[in-house]
Design a protein around this motif. Structure first.
Motif, PDB file in Angstrom:
ATOM      1  N   VAL A 184       0.847  -1.195   0.000  1.00  0.00           N
ATOM      2  CA  VAL A 184       0.000   0.000   0.000  1.00  0.00           C
ATOM      3  C   VAL A 184       0.880   1.242   0.000  1.00  0.00           C
ATOM      4  O   VAL A 184       1.849   1.331   0.763  1.00  0.00           O
ATOM      5  CB  VAL A 184      -0.929   0.004   1.235  1.00  0.00           C
ATOM      6  CG1 VAL A 184      -1.644   1.350   1.377  1.00  0.00           C
ATOM      7  CG2 VAL A 184      -1.937  -1.123   1.143  1.00  0.00           C
ATOM      8  N   ASP A 185       0.577   2.179  -0.875  1.00  0.00           N
ATOM      9  CA  ASP A 185       1.245   3.482  -0.951  1.00  0.00           C
ATOM     10  C   ASP A 185       2.742   3.366  -1.223  1.00  0.00           C
ATOM     11  O   ASP A 185       3.558   4.064  -0.626  1.00  0.00           O
ATOM     12  CB  ASP A 185       0.982   4.300   0.314  1.00  0.00           C
ATOM     13  CG  ASP A 185      -0.438   4.834   0.369  1.00  0.00           C
ATOM     14  OD1 ASP A 185      -1.133   4.771  -0.662  1.00  0.00           O
ATOM     15  OD2 ASP A 185      -0.865   5.294   1.432  1.00  0.00           O
ATOM     16  N   ASN A 186       3.080   2.485  -2.153  1.00  0.00           N
ATOM     17  CA  ASN A 186       4.464   2.416  -2.615  1.00  0.00           C
ATOM     18  C   ASN A 186       4.911   3.741  -3.218  1.00  0.00           C
ATOM     19  O   ASN A 186       6.092   4.077  -3.186  1.00  0.00           O
ATOM     20  CB  ASN A 186       4.604   1.301  -3.650  1.00  0.00           C
ATOM     21  CG  ASN A 186       5.986   1.243  -4.269  1.00  0.00           C
ATOM     22  OD1 ASN A 186       6.948   0.849  -3.622  1.00  0.00           O
ATOM     23  ND2 ASN A 186       6.097   1.635  -5.532  1.00  0.00           N
ATOM     24  N   TYR A 187       3.954   4.489  -3.783  1.00  0.00           N
ATOM     25  CA  TYR A 187       4.278   5.755  -4.432  1.00  0.00           C
ATOM     26  C   TYR A 187       3.884   6.972  -3.600  1.00  0.00           C
ATOM     27  O   TYR A 187       3.637   8.036  -4.142  1.00  0.00           O
ATOM     28  CB  TYR A 187       3.611   5.814  -5.808  1.00  0.00           C
ATOM     29  CG  TYR A 187       4.333   4.957  -6.807  1.00  0.00           C
ATOM     30  CD1 TYR A 187       5.599   5.306  -7.262  1.00  0.00           C
ATOM     31  CD2 TYR A 187       3.784   3.769  -7.262  1.00  0.00           C
ATOM     32  CE1 TYR A 187       6.275   4.513  -8.160  1.00  0.00           C
ATOM     33  CE2 TYR A 187       4.450   2.966  -8.160  1.00  0.00           C
ATOM     34  CZ  TYR A 187       5.705   3.348  -8.606  1.00  0.00           C
ATOM     35  OH  TYR A 187       6.382   2.549  -9.491  1.00  0.00           O
ATOM     36  N   SER A 200       2.757   9.247   3.031  1.00  0.00           N
ATOM     37  CA  SER A 200       1.592   8.572   3.605  1.00  0.00           C
ATOM     38  C   SER A 200       2.095   7.536   4.607  1.00  0.00           C
ATOM     39  O   SER A 200       2.951   7.834   5.437  1.00  0.00           O
ATOM     40  CB  SER A 200       0.770   7.932   2.486  1.00  0.00           C
ATOM     41  OG  SER A 200      -0.353   7.259   3.014  1.00  0.00           O
ATOM     42  N   ASP A 201       1.591   6.334   4.515  1.00  0.00           N
ATOM     43  CA  ASP A 201       2.023   5.248   5.397  1.00  0.00           C
ATOM     44  C   ASP A 201       2.315   4.026   4.534  1.00  0.00           C
ATOM     45  O   ASP A 201       1.523   3.082   4.499  1.00  0.00           O
ATOM     46  CB  ASP A 201       0.936   4.937   6.436  1.00  0.00           C
ATOM     47  CG  ASP A 201       1.309   3.770   7.349  1.00  0.00           C
ATOM     48  OD1 ASP A 201       2.506   3.470   7.468  1.00  0.00           O
ATOM     49  OD2 ASP A 201       0.390   3.163   7.929  1.00  0.00           O
ATOM     50  N   PRO A 202       3.435   4.026   3.809  1.00  0.00           N
ATOM     51  CA  PRO A 202       3.756   2.860   2.974  1.00  0.00           C
ATOM     52  C   PRO A 202       3.853   1.605   3.844  1.00  0.00           C
ATOM     53  O   PRO A 202       4.502   1.623   4.890  1.00  0.00           O
ATOM     54  CB  PRO A 202       5.114   3.220   2.365  1.00  0.00           C
ATOM     55  CG  PRO A 202       5.245   4.703   2.512  1.00  0.00           C
ATOM     56  CD  PRO A 202       4.496   5.045   3.755  1.00  0.00           C
ATOM     57  N   LEU A 203       3.229   0.526   3.379  1.00  0.00           N
ATOM     58  CA  LEU A 203       3.253  -0.703   4.172  1.00  0.00           C
ATOM     59  C   LEU A 203       3.187  -1.908   3.258  1.00  0.00           C
ATOM     60  O   LEU A 203       2.760  -1.833   2.099  1.00  0.00           O
ATOM     61  CB  LEU A 203       2.092  -0.719   5.173  1.00  0.00           C
ATOM     62  CG  LEU A 203       0.654  -0.705   4.645  1.00  0.00           C
ATOM     63  CD1 LEU A 203       0.145  -2.103   4.268  1.00  0.00           C
ATOM     64  CD2 LEU A 203      -0.288  -0.085   5.668  1.00  0.00           C
ATOM     65  N   LEU A 256       2.181 -10.293   9.078  1.00  0.00           N
ATOM     66  CA  LEU A 256       2.872  -9.105   9.568  1.00  0.00           C
ATOM     67  C   LEU A 256       2.500  -7.939   8.670  1.00  0.00           C
ATOM     68  O   LEU A 256       2.336  -8.113   7.454  1.00  0.00           O
ATOM     69  CB  LEU A 256       4.392  -9.299   9.543  1.00  0.00           C
ATOM     70  CG  LEU A 256       4.976 -10.351  10.479  1.00  0.00           C
ATOM     71  CD1 LEU A 256       6.456 -10.562  10.165  1.00  0.00           C
ATOM     72  CD2 LEU A 256       4.794  -9.944  11.931  1.00  0.00           C
ATOM     73  N   ILE A 257       2.364  -6.761   9.265  1.00  0.00           N
ATOM     74  CA  ILE A 257       2.196  -5.523   8.506  1.00  0.00           C
ATOM     75  C   ILE A 257       3.385  -4.640   8.856  1.00  0.00           C
ATOM     76  O   ILE A 257       3.502  -4.172   9.991  1.00  0.00           O
ATOM     77  CB  ILE A 257       0.875  -4.813   8.830  1.00  0.00           C
ATOM     78  CG1 ILE A 257      -0.316  -5.762   8.630  1.00  0.00           C
ATOM     79  CG2 ILE A 257       0.711  -3.572   7.954  1.00  0.00           C
ATOM     80  CD1 ILE A 257      -1.648  -5.182   9.054  1.00  0.00           C
ATOM     81  N   VAL A 258       4.258  -4.440   7.893  1.00  0.00           N
ATOM     82  CA  VAL A 258       5.474  -3.664   8.120  1.00  0.00           C
ATOM     83  C   VAL A 258       5.273  -2.274   7.533  1.00  0.00           C
ATOM     84  O   VAL A 258       5.088  -2.120   6.325  1.00  0.00           O
ATOM     85  CB  VAL A 258       6.705  -4.335   7.476  1.00  0.00           C
ATOM     86  CG1 VAL A 258       7.973  -3.540   7.764  1.00  0.00           C
ATOM     87  CG2 VAL A 258       6.849  -5.775   7.978  1.00  0.00           C
ATOM     88  N   HIS A 259       5.308  -1.269   8.395  1.00  0.00           N
ATOM     89  CA  HIS A 259       5.089   0.117   7.970  1.00  0.00           C
ATOM     90  C   HIS A 259       6.446   0.738   7.645  1.00  0.00           C
ATOM     91  O   HIS A 259       7.061   1.425   8.477  1.00  0.00           O
ATOM     92  CB  HIS A 259       4.380   0.899   9.075  1.00  0.00           C
ATOM     93  CG  HIS A 259       3.038   0.358   9.441  1.00  0.00           C
ATOM     94  ND1 HIS A 259       1.863   0.903   8.973  1.00  0.00           N
ATOM     95  CD2 HIS A 259       2.672  -0.696  10.217  1.00  0.00           C
ATOM     96  CE1 HIS A 259       0.832   0.218   9.451  1.00  0.00           C
ATOM     97  NE2 HIS A 259       1.302  -0.758  10.216  1.00  0.00           N
ATOM     98  N   LEU A 307       8.727   2.094   3.933  1.00  0.00           N
ATOM     99  CA  LEU A 307       8.800   2.194   2.481  1.00  0.00           C
ATOM    100  C   LEU A 307       9.813   1.217   1.897  1.00  0.00           C
ATOM    101  O   LEU A 307       9.556   0.587   0.866  1.00  0.00           O
ATOM    102  CB  LEU A 307       9.163   3.623   2.075  1.00  0.00           C
ATOM    103  CG  LEU A 307       9.400   3.853   0.576  1.00  0.00           C
ATOM    104  CD1 LEU A 307       8.145   3.554  -0.226  1.00  0.00           C
ATOM    105  CD2 LEU A 307       9.872   5.275   0.315  1.00  0.00           C
ATOM    106  N   ASN A 308      10.967   1.058   2.539  1.00  0.00           N
ATOM    107  CA  ASN A 308      12.010   0.203   2.001  1.00  0.00           C
ATOM    108  C   ASN A 308      11.538  -1.249   1.878  1.00  0.00           C
ATOM    109  O   ASN A 308      11.688  -1.878   0.835  1.00  0.00           O
ATOM    110  CB  ASN A 308      13.260   0.280   2.889  1.00  0.00           C
ATOM    111  CG  ASN A 308      14.410  -0.553   2.352  1.00  0.00           C
ATOM    112  OD1 ASN A 308      14.490  -0.834   1.161  1.00  0.00           O
ATOM    113  ND2 ASN A 308      15.296  -0.949   3.234  1.00  0.00           N
ATOM    114  N   ILE A 309      10.956  -1.781   2.947  1.00  0.00           N
ATOM    115  CA  ILE A 309      10.498  -3.168   2.915  1.00  0.00           C
ATOM    116  C   ILE A 309       9.308  -3.312   1.966  1.00  0.00           C
ATOM    117  O   ILE A 309       9.237  -4.271   1.177  1.00  0.00           O
ATOM    118  CB  ILE A 309      10.124  -3.644   4.333  1.00  0.00           C
ATOM    119  CG1 ILE A 309      11.318  -3.468   5.282  1.00  0.00           C
ATOM    120  CG2 ILE A 309       9.673  -5.091   4.304  1.00  0.00           C
ATOM    121  CD1 ILE A 309      12.582  -4.183   4.840  1.00  0.00           C
ATOM    122  N   ALA A 310       8.377  -2.361   2.018  1.00  0.00           N
ATOM    123  CA  ALA A 310       7.221  -2.415   1.125  1.00  0.00           C
ATOM    124  C   ALA A 310       7.658  -2.373  -0.333  1.00  0.00           C
ATOM    125  O   ALA A 310       7.134  -3.114  -1.177  1.00  0.00           O
ATOM    126  CB  ALA A 310       6.267  -1.269   1.437  1.00  0.00           C
TER     127      ALA A 310
END
Length: 550
Positions: free
Chosen positions: A405-408, A412-415, A436-439, A441-444
């Motif tokens: 979500v929200d890679n771009y 926001s809250d990329p996750l 797991l939900i990782v908040h 940007l790098n991991i997402a």
């Protein structure tokens, strides 16, 4: 836990080396958790909750009473003098209602918080914003074996299906070697699945099968907990993801991933889940106390502060995982990207469609072709833009269960939401699963690189080009010796722009917001030589640049 107050005091001064305390927060059902400092957590109850009263705060492992204080008419409670990696139980009520609510909270660890992601298939690194995703191909089992070989004290394994070539080679060989050197090993497996690895394990290693009667689903987890209780906080590791330990799942052609997190609090949280199924904290399982599937309770923390990143953890079917998937969809501001083997839930499909209809047209999903029964793919294809809901028909199974979500939209809250939980009612109501939900940007974005390959292979059309915005600014000189310039091109002025700089390991070294940006210098002189990644975000537009510092 092998911590005492003396060791806590001695180690407390080192915590800033591994954990960034920048008022990290996470919303739970009734309150918000705010990580204030290494020994203090604040609970801010929702404003619509009437007269919240905390009855008790107790350390789950030692049963000590945790010191609490409150302010603001008892709506804000502070938990004081916490230990690293401490997991605590909070019991509370609201107003005159005698119903006791229970939550579990994890304090941050002294661990590194390192998160590594591994894929067994091709990824598209042209979409890398910070760090290239890692394709291990058919060596994913070798990576697992390196973690097994590094284990020194305890290893708890929950695996749906497994294979090994022999008792002395492969995964079984590594587990047997660990047992021979004194590692205490416990194994839970699915009772309805023939796991070829199990007969190869040392007969002294205790194992437990999940129940197989119709009241239960499958024990579908694929996680390992390494060294959860050791005194060195840099040792505990959790390995999880979508990958079963079979030839097709690891070597291919099935498409999978593993996520590996070095964090003691998370390891202890997973250990609670393991021992709920095991029925005991000893090496011997207790089948009279063990709980699987619908018998399990919601008894683990859902929020962890891991290296300054918020990571949420949920187990099925006790923790309402399906609602977390929908909440993650609803949190999107710029883009949703889903790669999942199955999607049979109409409520999830409706959440994706509603988000698309609300204006989030960059909504994309790829589903595997070999599991069509009940899939919502036709509904999604008729509701989303053409070629934005596609079917993967390559060899093997596209076995992933992740969403980015929200890679771009880094502001926001990329996750990324990832784990063993298929998007099905069986996973929600009967199976033993984890996500797991990782908040971050790098991991997402590493998962997005895998998504981009699979989605485009299946004929999907990406709604955003990662380089759509690079023509609006220049970054120079490249290479640079220290001072870096960012200029808007022509007469352009970037308004409300966020500039972020990462090193190749994903560490943020610069972050600033500009109401108007036409020219800006960034001094990297004090940082090591190497590659740096520059992200410029202006509203819904994103640009990425790689710069070499000499």
């Amino acid at each position: 836990m092998f911590f005492n107050r003396l060791s806590f005091v001695l180690l407390l001064s080192l915590v800033q080396l591994s954990v960034c305390y920048s008022q990290q927060s996470s919303k739970e059902e009734d309150y918000t958790i705010l990580y204030e400092n290494p020994s203090t957590i604040q609970l801010q109850f929702d404003e619509n909750k009437i007269n919240p009263t905390v009855l008790s705060v107790v350390d789950v492992a030692t049963h000590r009473n945790v010191e609490i204080s409150f302010q603001g008419r008892n709506t804000v409670y502070t938990l004081n003098n916490l230990y690293p990696s401490e997991i605590i139980e909070v019991d509370y009520t609201f107003g005159s209602d005698a119903t006791v609510h229970r939550g579990f909270i994890a304090n941050a660890s002294l661990s590194t918080g390192t998160i590594n992601v591994y894929f067994n298939h091709q990824v598209d690194t042209s979409y890398a914003q910070i760090q290239n995703a890692v394709n291990l191909g058919n060596t994913l089992d070798d990576k697992l074996i390196t973690y097994i070989n590094a284990c020194t004290t305890t290893m708890d394994i929950a695996i749906y299906n497994s294979y090994s070539p022999s008792a002395t080679t492969g995964i079984a060989g590594a587990i047997n070697a660990a047992y021979a050197r004194g590692v205490q090993i416990r194994v839970i497996y699915d009772g309805s699945t023939t796991s070829a690895m199990l007969p190869l394990l040392n007969s002294n290693i205790p194992t437990l099968a999940s129940p197989t009667d119709t009241a239960y689903g499958i024990m579908h987890n694929k996680f390992v907990i390494f060294d959860a209780n050791v005194s060195d906080a840099n040792k505990p590791v959790v390995w999880t993801g979508s990958t079963n330990w079979t030839v097709s799942q690891i070597d291919g052609p099935d498409r999978n991933s593993a996520i590996v997190i070095q964090d003691q609090a998370l390891a202890l949280g997973y250990k609670i889940e393991f021992e709920e199924m095991w029925g005991s904290s000893t090496m011997t399982p207790d089948t009279t106390l063990s709980k699987f599937g619908p018998d399990k309770t919601n008894n683990t923390p859902h929020t962890y502060n891991i290296g300054g990143k918020v990571v949420n953890s949920y187990f099925s079917p006790s923790d309402g995982t399906n609602a977390r998937i929908i909440a993650s969809i609803n949190s999107a501001n710029s883009d949703i990207n889903v790669a999942t083997m199955v999607e049979t839930r109409t409520d999830i499909a409706n959440a994706l469609i509603n988000k698309y209809n609300s204006g989030l047209t960059n909504t994309n999903i790829v589903i595997d072709s070999q599991n069509p029964t009940g899939n919502q793919i036709t509904n999604l294809q008729s509701s989303l833009a053409a070629n934005h809901a596609v079917v993967y028909s390559g060899s093997g199974i596209m076995h992933h269960k992740f969403m980015v979500v929200d890679n771009y939209n880094s502001t926001s809250d990329p996750l990324v939401l990832v784990g063993s939980h298929n998007w099905s009612s069986a996973a929600e109501n009967k199976n033993d699963e984890n996500i797991l939900i990782v908040h971050d940007l790098n991991i997402a974005n590493q998962y997005y690189q895998a998504f981009a390959y699979l989605y485009q292979f299946a004929g999907g059309v990406l709604g955003v080009n990662q380089n759509q915005y690079t023509d609006n600014f220049v970054v120079y000189p490249n290479p640079c010796s220290g001072v870096l310039n960012i200029d808007a091109t022509g007469n352009t002025v970037l308004s409300n722009a966020d500039v972020t700089v990462y090193d190749v390991l994903g560490n943020k070294v610069y972050d600033n917001h500009y109401s108007n940006l036409s020219h800006q210098t960034i001094d990297l002189s004090s940082y090591a030589s190497g590659m740096y990644l520059i992200n410029v975000q202006e509203n819904d537009k994103t640009g990425h640049f790689k710069v070499l510092k000499q």
